[in-house]
Enzyme design. Sequence first.
Site, PDB file in Angstrom:
ATOM      1  N   ARG A  68       0.993  -0.957   0.596  1.00  0.00           N
ATOM      2  CA  ARG A  68      -0.134  -0.010   0.049  1.00  0.00           C
ATOM      3  C   ARG A  68       0.551   1.388   0.049  1.00  0.00           C
ATOM      4  O   ARG A  68      -0.081   1.976  -0.537  1.00  0.00           O
ATOM      5  CB  ARG A  68      -1.247  -0.148   1.392  1.00  0.00           C
ATOM      6  CG  ARG A  68      -1.748   0.270   1.839  1.00  0.00           C
ATOM      7  CD  ARG A  68      -2.754   1.165   2.610  1.00  0.00           C
ATOM      8  NE  ARG A  68      -1.715   0.978   3.755  1.00  0.00           N
ATOM      9  CZ  ARG A  68      -2.393   0.475   5.031  1.00  0.00           C
ATOM     10  NH1 ARG A  68      -3.170   0.261   5.523  1.00  0.00           N
ATOM     11  NH2 ARG A  68      -1.383   0.430   6.014  1.00  0.00           N
ATOM     12  N   LYS A 178       3.300 -18.750   7.802  1.00  0.00           N
ATOM     13  CA  LYS A 178       2.217 -18.832   9.058  1.00  0.00           C
ATOM     14  C   LYS A 178       2.390 -17.586   9.838  1.00  0.00           C
ATOM     15  O   LYS A 178       2.848 -17.091   9.520  1.00  0.00           O
ATOM     16  CB  LYS A 178       3.295 -20.160   9.465  1.00  0.00           C
ATOM     17  CG  LYS A 178       3.980 -19.422  10.623  1.00  0.00           C
ATOM     18  CD  LYS A 178       5.065 -20.203  12.082  1.00  0.00           C
ATOM     19  CE  LYS A 178       5.767 -19.766  12.951  1.00  0.00           C
ATOM     20  NZ  LYS A 178       5.577 -18.916  13.501  1.00  0.00           N
ATOM     21  N   ASP A 207       6.772 -23.309   6.519  1.00  0.00           N
ATOM     22  CA  ASP A 207       7.690 -23.218   7.298  1.00  0.00           C
ATOM     23  C   ASP A 207       8.942 -23.143   7.336  1.00  0.00           C
ATOM     24  O   ASP A 207       9.358 -24.921   6.575  1.00  0.00           O
ATOM     25  CB  ASP A 207       7.209 -24.573   7.630  1.00  0.00           C
ATOM     26  CG  ASP A 207       7.732 -24.322   9.625  1.00  0.00           C
ATOM     27  OD1 ASP A 207       9.127 -24.243   9.571  1.00  0.00           O
ATOM     28  OD2 ASP A 207       6.764 -25.201  10.436  1.00  0.00           O
ATOM     29  N   HIS A 208       9.618 -22.279   7.099  1.00  0.00           N
ATOM     30  CA  HIS A 208      10.796 -21.899   6.223  1.00  0.00           C
ATOM     31  C   HIS A 208      12.551 -23.631   8.139  1.00  0.00           C
ATOM     32  O   HIS A 208      12.646 -23.595   7.118  1.00  0.00           O
ATOM     33  CB  HIS A 208      11.607 -20.496   7.308  1.00  0.00           C
ATOM     34  CG  HIS A 208      11.507 -20.294   8.819  1.00  0.00           C
ATOM     35  ND1 HIS A 208      11.107 -20.381   9.324  1.00  0.00           N
ATOM     36  CD2 HIS A 208      12.820 -20.687   9.244  1.00  0.00           C
ATOM     37  CE1 HIS A 208      11.490 -20.041  10.869  1.00  0.00           C
ATOM     38  NE2 HIS A 208      12.707 -19.960  10.670  1.00  0.00           N
ATOM     39  N   GLU A 246      15.924 -19.952  21.915  1.00  0.00           N
ATOM     40  CA  GLU A 246      16.429 -18.452  21.276  1.00  0.00           C
ATOM     41  C   GLU A 246      17.284 -17.636  22.362  1.00  0.00           C
ATOM     42  O   GLU A 246      16.747 -17.986  23.045  1.00  0.00           O
ATOM     43  CB  GLU A 246      15.331 -18.069  21.129  1.00  0.00           C
ATOM     44  CG  GLU A 246      14.282 -18.618  18.988  1.00  0.00           C
ATOM     45  CD  GLU A 246      14.237 -17.893  18.945  1.00  0.00           C
ATOM     46  OE1 GLU A 246      14.002 -17.461  17.933  1.00  0.00           O
ATOM     47  OE2 GLU A 246      12.374 -18.503  18.984  1.00  0.00           O
ATOM     48  N   HIS A 270       7.105 -25.943  13.915  1.00  0.00           N
ATOM     49  CA  HIS A 270       8.338 -26.333  13.444  1.00  0.00           C
ATOM     50  C   HIS A 270       9.096 -27.007  14.289  1.00  0.00           C
ATOM     51  O   HIS A 270       9.692 -28.315  14.036  1.00  0.00           O
ATOM     52  CB  HIS A 270       9.741 -24.719  13.939  1.00  0.00           C
ATOM     53  CG  HIS A 270       9.285 -23.760  13.961  1.00  0.00           C
ATOM     54  ND1 HIS A 270       9.091 -23.740  12.270  1.00  0.00           N
ATOM     55  CD2 HIS A 270       9.655 -22.524  13.995  1.00  0.00           C
ATOM     56  CE1 HIS A 270       9.075 -22.074  11.941  1.00  0.00           C
ATOM     57  NE2 HIS A 270       9.132 -21.892  13.101  1.00  0.00           N
ATOM     58  N   LYS A 370      12.227 -18.503  24.799  1.00  0.00           N
ATOM     59  CA  LYS A 370      13.029 -17.549  24.062  1.00  0.00           C
ATOM     60  C   LYS A 370      13.664 -17.109  25.168  1.00  0.00           C
ATOM     61  O   LYS A 370      14.061 -17.212  26.825  1.00  0.00           O
ATOM     62  CB  LYS A 370      11.958 -16.629  23.659  1.00  0.00           C
ATOM     63  CG  LYS A 370      11.684 -16.850  22.397  1.00  0.00           C
ATOM     64  CD  LYS A 370      11.079 -15.590  21.604  1.00  0.00           C
ATOM     65  CE  LYS A 370      10.593 -15.573  20.715  1.00  0.00           C
ATOM     66  NZ  LYS A 370      11.174 -16.061  19.420  1.00  0.00           N
TER      67      LYS A 370
END
Length: 522
Positions: A68, A178, A207-208, A246, A270, A370
């Site tokens: 946009r 996702k 899904d990477h 992570e 994942h 995380k």
Amino acid sequence: MSECERKQGDQAVELGPLQPGGKAPLPFVLVIFGASGDLTRRKLIPAVFNLYKQKLLPEAFSIIGYARRANSDEGFRDQMQRAIEEGYPDESLDGKVWEAFSRRLFYHQANLEDISGYESLKERLAQGGCGEDHGCNTLFYLATQPRYFVSVVDKLHQVGLNRYDRDQGHWSRIIVEKPFGIDLESAIELNRNLKKAFLEEQIFRIDHYMGKETVQNLLVLRFANALFEPIWNHRYVDHVQITVSESMGVGRRGAFYEQAGAVRDIVQNHMMHLISLVAMEPPFSLKPDVIRDEKLQVIRALRPIPPVCALNGIVRAQYTSGTLEGQAVCGYRDEEGVAADSITETYVAFKAMIDNWRWSGVPFYIRTGKRMPVRITEIGIHFKPVPKILFNARESMAPNCLTIRIQPNEGISIKFQVKQPGPAMVIEPYNMRFSYSGTFGHSPPDAYERLLLDSALGDATLFIRSDEVEAAWAFLDPVIKGCTRFDQPATYPAGTWGPKEADDLIEADGRKWYLTRMPRGK
Ligand code: BG6
């Protein structure tokens, strides 16, 4: 061997789509919806550029960024160049190659919810408005916020951009990022809407994790070696551990993460793919649906965790302030976009059981979080101890463990016992390691490269089928319902390995969380 047997043998090894040396994609246009977003800048354009540099794309291909925000073709090209320079500071951008690539980048300024934007897109595509003749092959990428998915798909349908002619080899495909819904009901609804406009074979749910080399290597490790498959079952495997940790917090995605939490963000997708690739039966071919059928069987065999059991069986936790790599970091509730009294989990751990013959009685311990001390994704196959008869009659030895390091320092390690040289019978564990970067001289490519190339080729093996998505939600919905009924998650200081409750969970079974030290990648 008779001629007839040889012929049958040849048929049996017919190359599946994962085989190398396959065809190049047909000419196509990649249309990215949400082109001014982070994903386009950080992942998609760098991945396509890398494919271009490796000459893996057809001569006739181009990219249209649909968004946009006011912009021009030139402005879009400059932004993408900056993104690549910032994202890959160690690589110098070859001016000539970039120049040739950037001539294929175009910007289409239009509103996602306004049909006229799609009509003008269609005109642009029909006129070969991107400088080349691309036939009618179009790859649409939904890199927008999920709330726009249905609207975009519906408009593509309305203007007839969902065309697919199997006989002529002309296709349009849609790549969906996702999250695929937020629960079973919304996932079914999303699938229903996608299928109103596109056939399942045109839909590529990405899904990477499935694009990571190390994840694909799970199939090779298991089924291209004679060594592992015979012991890959409840007779030899004591338990399996999967860790996705992570060190990052939620960064600027606080508002999104508030609605997701670790179960929806990592486990539903994942983690489910890691579990299913580790646990699946050998597929009879490498054809996409054969592999996906086997993956699906694993998810369906997961023992349900009813809401009432979630209280005891699932550890949910949230990070509080702490120290990571010497830096003080804030707690989750102080992150941008996060409610001061948020009960969203940033960590989850639980024990999954797969109720089939192969895995009967073998626990799969799962944890993800995380703001943990380091970024590691690792699968550990822990074998049963040897009988306490010979060497370990007095004290127990560390059992064998096969570690598959998904990232970083990608590799595989096998822990086994060796005798220390000398007169005494001193036995100690040794790790034999294979490292991707040490062996191949470089770390594996980014997952998006492989996935974008496969979607252009029409190879859906690494993409998620609608029934896989729904099966994963069917397993996790009761877990989420059970957990959120009990509100307050446990806590863990940022920079630690999660709450004490997660240690209690595994230690109650006489086991411990375990990670392998892998040699550093390049
Ligand atoms: C994404 C999640 O799917 O995967 C993120 O939404 C997470 O929260 C990311 O950080 C992890 O991906 P990777 O490839 O860095 O392990």
